[in-house]
Enzyme design. Structure first.
Site, mmCIF file in Angstrom:
data_model
loop_
_atom_site.group_PDB
_atom_site.id
_atom_site.type_symbol
_atom_site.label_atom_id
_atom_site.label_comp_id
_atom_site.label_asym_id
_atom_site.label_seq_id
_atom_site.Cartn_x
_atom_site.Cartn_y
_atom_site.Cartn_z
ATOM 1 N N HIS A 134 0.874 -1.187 0.000
ATOM 2 C CA HIS A 134 0.000 0.000 0.000
ATOM 3 C C HIS A 134 0.904 1.227 0.000
ATOM 4 C CE1 HIS A 134 -2.812 2.951 1.778
ATOM 5 N NE2 HIS A 134 -3.789 2.136 1.441
ATOM 6 N N ASP A 211 2.977 -4.515 8.022
ATOM 7 C CA ASP A 211 1.812 -3.652 7.871
ATOM 8 C C ASP A 211 0.587 -4.562 7.997
ATOM 9 O OD1 ASP A 211 -0.328 -2.193 7.039
ATOM 10 O OD2 ASP A 211 0.490 -1.679 5.071
ATOM 11 N N GLN A 214 -4.661 -4.896 7.007
ATOM 12 C CA GLN A 214 -5.714 -5.770 6.471
ATOM 13 C C GLN A 214 -5.822 -7.091 7.221
ATOM 14 O OE1 GLN A 214 -7.978 -5.040 4.285
ATOM 15 N NE2 GLN A 214 -7.149 -3.050 3.712
ATOM 16 N N LYS A 237 -10.415 -0.517 10.333
ATOM 17 C CA LYS A 237 -10.500 -1.704 9.482
ATOM 18 C C LYS A 237 -10.830 -2.938 10.318
ATOM 19 C CE LYS A 237 -7.265 0.099 6.077
ATOM 20 N NZ LYS A 237 -8.151 0.417 4.946
ATOM 21 N N CYS A 375 -4.681 2.420 -3.738
ATOM 22 C CA CYS A 375 -3.433 2.916 -3.116
ATOM 23 C C CYS A 375 -2.320 1.884 -3.272
ATOM 24 C CB CYS A 375 -3.627 3.257 -1.636
ATOM 25 S SG CYS A 375 -4.824 4.547 -1.367
HETATM 26 N N1 PLP Z 1 -1.772 -0.676 4.675
HETATM 27 C C1 PLP Z 1 -2.705 -1.394 4.056
HETATM 28 C C2 PLP Z 1 -2.387 -2.761 3.569
HETATM 29 C C3 PLP Z 1 -3.979 -0.846 3.863
HETATM 30 O O1 PLP Z 1 -4.928 -1.555 3.248
HETATM 31 C C4 PLP Z 1 -4.242 0.465 4.335
HETATM 32 C C5 PLP Z 1 -5.556 1.086 4.084
HETATM 33 O O2 PLP Z 1 -6.269 0.729 3.176
HETATM 34 C C6 PLP Z 1 -3.226 1.141 4.998
HETATM 35 C C7 PLP Z 1 -2.008 0.553 5.147
HETATM 36 C C8 PLP Z 1 -3.459 2.508 5.549
HETATM 37 O O3 PLP Z 1 -4.408 2.460 6.566
HETATM 38 P P1 PLP Z 1 -4.940 3.822 7.218
HETATM 39 O O4 PLP Z 1 -5.412 4.671 6.090
HETATM 40 O O5 PLP Z 1 -6.029 3.366 8.120
HETATM 41 O O6 PLP Z 1 -3.790 4.413 7.957
#
Ligand code: PLP
Length: 417
Positions: A134, A211, A214, A237, A375
């Site tokens: 992401h 990270d 998800q 999430k 993203c």
């Molecule tokens: N990492 C992953 C794999 C994501 O799917 C997302 C959000 O879609 C993020 C990071 C960023 O999350 P946030 O916008 O809640 O900080």
């Protein structure tokens, strides 16, 4: 009863999906005159009533600032806030609650680590990412590259959407200073072998940041068993409010890293000639924190635990299998990311139909999906597509909603065909 126990009531065990759905008032609403089929859970999940109740109880009965009051309300708020930290510690099976830093979400958690790593980086240092990250797990490292000259290496993704683990292993070299990898790809749902990556990294003495945006609400987690150094998650999430998340970091890192932001809460003593910082995790939590968000996160974890995360994950897996079977049969539809194991995400492209057009047609039917690059532009480039349509499921979704998704895709196919 302690303040923390008062606001984290055990949710009653539901035995049927219909009972689970009843906990989520948003699912009973209509969109464009149709019952909402909410299939955008990878972007953000809906909140169950026990989470909203915990927030309301906090706002009405407990709100005050934390860590600084000399009155009962502040003590109660502090106990509830720190109770949420203990809850998050238990959720991740961290060694101690001091290893949990509250942040705004996964993005801020990753930025915190990237910002605090400068001293370890030089011009020949390397950071290893993967092609499926992401943007939140790419851009902070590019910013670190701008500050320090460190290089970014990228482990490729196979045609199936699986990470090329052999290629990743070959990229673990002498200059590697950190691996930052998604536990679950948001754009495909593919689950990465993070325990194996941590094992390979440990042999080379390289720290790993996972990270977990998800994964945290869908996969039982044990950061000690995984052997990672950092784990980032987002509350929204995993059925908690927006604006709250957490960073797990092994204690030695929190001791070594300089503070991320400066201000109140993160200090022990301030003089104009210098400041003594507070101990972790407070050292990384400058300013008044998102108290209600943390309490909502704790309540969401309690909700998931009360229903059994494994059981909820099994429901999601069954939905994934059904959706894959239903969508796979549609002419002109190609699923991006077929490698097992997967979380409950189906990302696909349709011949001759732009993902945005498909998303709009489905929206008219009350079916909410995400369309675009998710993203994850480098991953889209890898597959040679501008974007995909993505349906992502939660335990509260139903086969009927998947049938409505498939029906909407068929309608679009006829319109554009
Ligand atoms: N990492 C992953 C794999 C994501 O799917 C997302 C959000 O879609 C993020 C990071 C960023 O999350 P946030 O916008 O809640 O900080």
């Amino acid at each position: 009863m302690s303040a923390a126990a008062e606001i984290f009531p055990r949710a009653a065990k539901a035995t049927r999906v219909a009972d689970l759905r009843a906990d989520f008032p948003a699912l009973a609403t209509q969109v464009n005159g149709k019952p909402l089929a909410y299939l955008d859970n990878a972007a953000s999940t809906q909140r169950p009533q026990p989470v909203m109740d915990a927030l309301r109880r906090y706002e009405v009965e407990m709100h005050a600032n934390v860590h600084r009051g000399l009155h009962a309300r502040s003590d109660q708020a502090t106990a509830a806030f720190e109770g949420a930290r203990k809850r998050t510690c238990a959720w991740l099976n961290a060694a101690s609650a001091e290893e949990i830093v509250f942040t705004r979400g996964a993005t801020e958690s990753i930025n915190l680590v990237a910002r605090c790593m400068d001293a370890r980086m030089g011009a020949d240092s390397e950071i290893l990412l993967t092609q499926m990250e992401h943007h939140s797990n790419i851009v902070p490292w590019q910013q670190l590259r701008e500050r320090t000259g460190a290089r970014i290496r990228v482990a490729p993704v196979l045609d199936s959407g699986a990470l090329d683990l052999k290629a990743l292993e070959r990229l673990i070299g002498r200059n590697l200073k950190l691996i930052a990898v998604a536990h679950v790809s948001n754009a495909m749902g593919v689950i990465n072998p993070v325990a194996e990556i941590c094992r390979m990294a440990r042999q080379a003495g390289v720290p790993v940041l996972i990270d977990g945006a998800q994964a945290a609400g869908h996969i039982p987690l044990d950061v000690q068993e995984l052997g990672c150094d950092f784990y980032a998650l987002s509350g929204h999430k995993m059925y908690a409010p927006t604006g709250i998340g957490a960073l797990y970091a092994r204690r030695p890192w929190l001791e070594e890293m300089p503070p991320f932001l400066g201000g109140g809460e993160m200090i022990l003593e301030v003089r104009f000639d210098g400041t003594r910082y507070n101990a972790p995790p407070h050292k990384f939590e400058a300013g008044t924190p998102n108290i209600s968000g943390a309490i909502g996160l704790g309540a969401a974890m309690d909700y998931l635990a009360a229903h059994g995360l494994e059981r909820l994950a099994a429901i999601e897996h069954e939905l994934l299998e059904y959706a894959t079977e239903r969508l796979d049969g549609i002419p002109g539809l190609r699923i991006i990311g077929t490698a097992a194991p997967k979380s409950a995400v189906v990302s696909f492209v349709m011949e001759d139909i732009h993902p945005h057009d498909l998303g709009t047609i489905l929206d008219h039917e009350g079916v909410a999906i995400r369309a675009g690059h998710h993203c994850a532009m480098p991953l889209m480039e890898r597959f040679g597509v501008p974007g995909t349509s993505r349906a992502s499921f939660s335990f509260y979704n139903t086969r009927d909603e998947i049938d409505r998704l498939a029906g909407g895709i068929e309608t679009a196919r006829k319109l554009f065909g």
